[in-house]
Write an enzyme that holds these catalytic residues in place. Structure first.
Site, short mmCIF file in Angstrom:
data_model
loop_
_atom_site.label_atom_id
_atom_site.label_comp_id
_atom_site.label_asym_id
_atom_site.label_seq_id
_atom_site.Cartn_x
_atom_site.Cartn_y
_atom_site.Cartn_z
N ASP A 156 4.37 15.34 -31.29
CA ASP A 156 3.26 14.58 -30.72
C ASP A 156 2.19 14.27 -31.77
O ASP A 156 0.99 14.39 -31.51
CB ASP A 156 2.63 15.32 -29.53
N ASP A 177 8.78 13.12 -30.30
CA ASP A 177 7.82 12.26 -29.59
C ASP A 177 6.58 12.01 -30.44
O ASP A 177 5.45 12.08 -29.96
CB ASP A 177 7.40 12.92 -28.26
#
Length: 326
Positions: A156, A177
């Site tokens: 992230d 991600d």
């Protein structure tokens, strides 16, 4: 008379909370200059101290020039301080770094909460490592632009939360991600580098409805990383939208290209497209059948700054400066 004055004030408020007001302010070539130097030779030693010195409800361009060095700070640009620029001299010699993980909204090294923000030539890093979520940069505001920045973490890395954003010639690195959120963002001529050794994911876009004009558009640029371990994206939201156009894809990209995050129902609603991409990772012969090879007409709306309304708010570097008064 009082009612007329109130009406004028209301109109002024509406004007100054719109893109029109943003365009008027951002077209100015004058800015307040604040110098940050950790050695003590500037106006402030820390970046956060310089941001704190900006008036609340700021309405003028503020250019915070950051001298080379490593700044170990956790930085927040609050919502009531728009029109701030943070600028280093080169992305490789001016670093903002922190070490925090866990909650995606609390862990970022840099959190942008104010509109009309610009960052230039900075490394923004979270050194939390492979232990879990460690956000380097959170962008939770409208009209934010990043030029020549390096954004580094593992999971992230970039929480591209909401608003309209523009990234130009940036280097973004991670494994899982590492570009996530529900912003409407154009990434132009950026390098995406995957650290994943097995299943890595570049994007987790969070669009929840077909009526939302959000999505991640990658125009030009290149994808690098370890061979065969990464997919282009997976759906955080049911209507996740990601497009890669004219992008070089190395062998870092898995032949099947995309992942449904173990939820086949999302395969019917996501919008995952590729247009004129090239390189060994761009071969679509084994791509998942629910991704799209876009035609010229289908790709046209995504090949410019229209999705972010960039013409109304992207601004040039100021050419005239006035001294900050403490």
């Amino acid at each position: 008379m009082a009612s007329i004055c109130m009406l004028l004030l209301l109109l002024l408020f509406l004007f100054c909370t719109s893109d029109v007001c943003s365009s008027v302010v951002s077209s100015s070539t004058d800015a307040v200059l604040i110098v940050v130097d950790h050695s003590g030779k500037g106006d402030y030693k820390t970046i956060q101290a310089a941001i704190n010195a900006v008036n609340s409800n700021n309405s003028e361009l503020v250019y915070i020039s950051i001298k080379p060095g490593i700044y170990r700070e956790k930085i927040v640009i609050p919502a009531d301080k728009p029109f701030i620029t943070l600028s280093g001299t080169a992305g490789t010699n001016t670093t903002i770094t922190w070490n925090d993980g866990g909650d995606i909204f609390d862990s970022p090294t840099v959190s942008v909460m104010a509109s009309d923000f610009v960052a230039r030539y900075l490394t923004i890093q979270n050194e939390y490592g492979t232990k879990g979520k460690g956000i380097a940069l959170r962008v939770s505001a409208d009209r934010a632009a990043f030029y020549g920045c390096r954004i580094l973490s593992y999971q992230d890395t970039l929480l591209d939360d909401y608003g309209r954003h523009y990234y130009y010639n940036c280097y973004i690195e991670g494994a899982t991600d590492f570009i996530c959120g529900n912003a409407a963002s154009l990434f132009e001529s950026c390098q995406l580098n995957s650290l994943a050794k097995n299943l890595g994911t570049i994007t987790a876009q969070h669009r929840n409805s077909p009526s939302e004009n959000t999505g991640f558009i990658f125009l030009g640029g290149k994808i690098t990383g370890i061979d065969g371990g990464t997919v282009l994206g997976r759906p955080w939201g049911s209507f996740s939208r990601v497009i890669y156009a004219r992008t070089y894809m190395s062998n870092a990209i898995s032949p099947y290209g995309w992942h449904d995050w173990d939820d086949p129902s999302k395969e019917r609603t996501v919008y995952y497209g590729e247009y004129m991409c090239y390189g060994p990772g761009a071969n679509r012969s084994k791509r998942v059948r629910w991704s799209r090879e876009l035609s010229r007409d289908e790709s046209a709306p995504f090949l410019n700054k229209t999705i972010i309304g960039g013409r109304s708010w992207l601004r040039p570097i100021p050419t005239h400066f006035k001294t900050h008064v403490k």
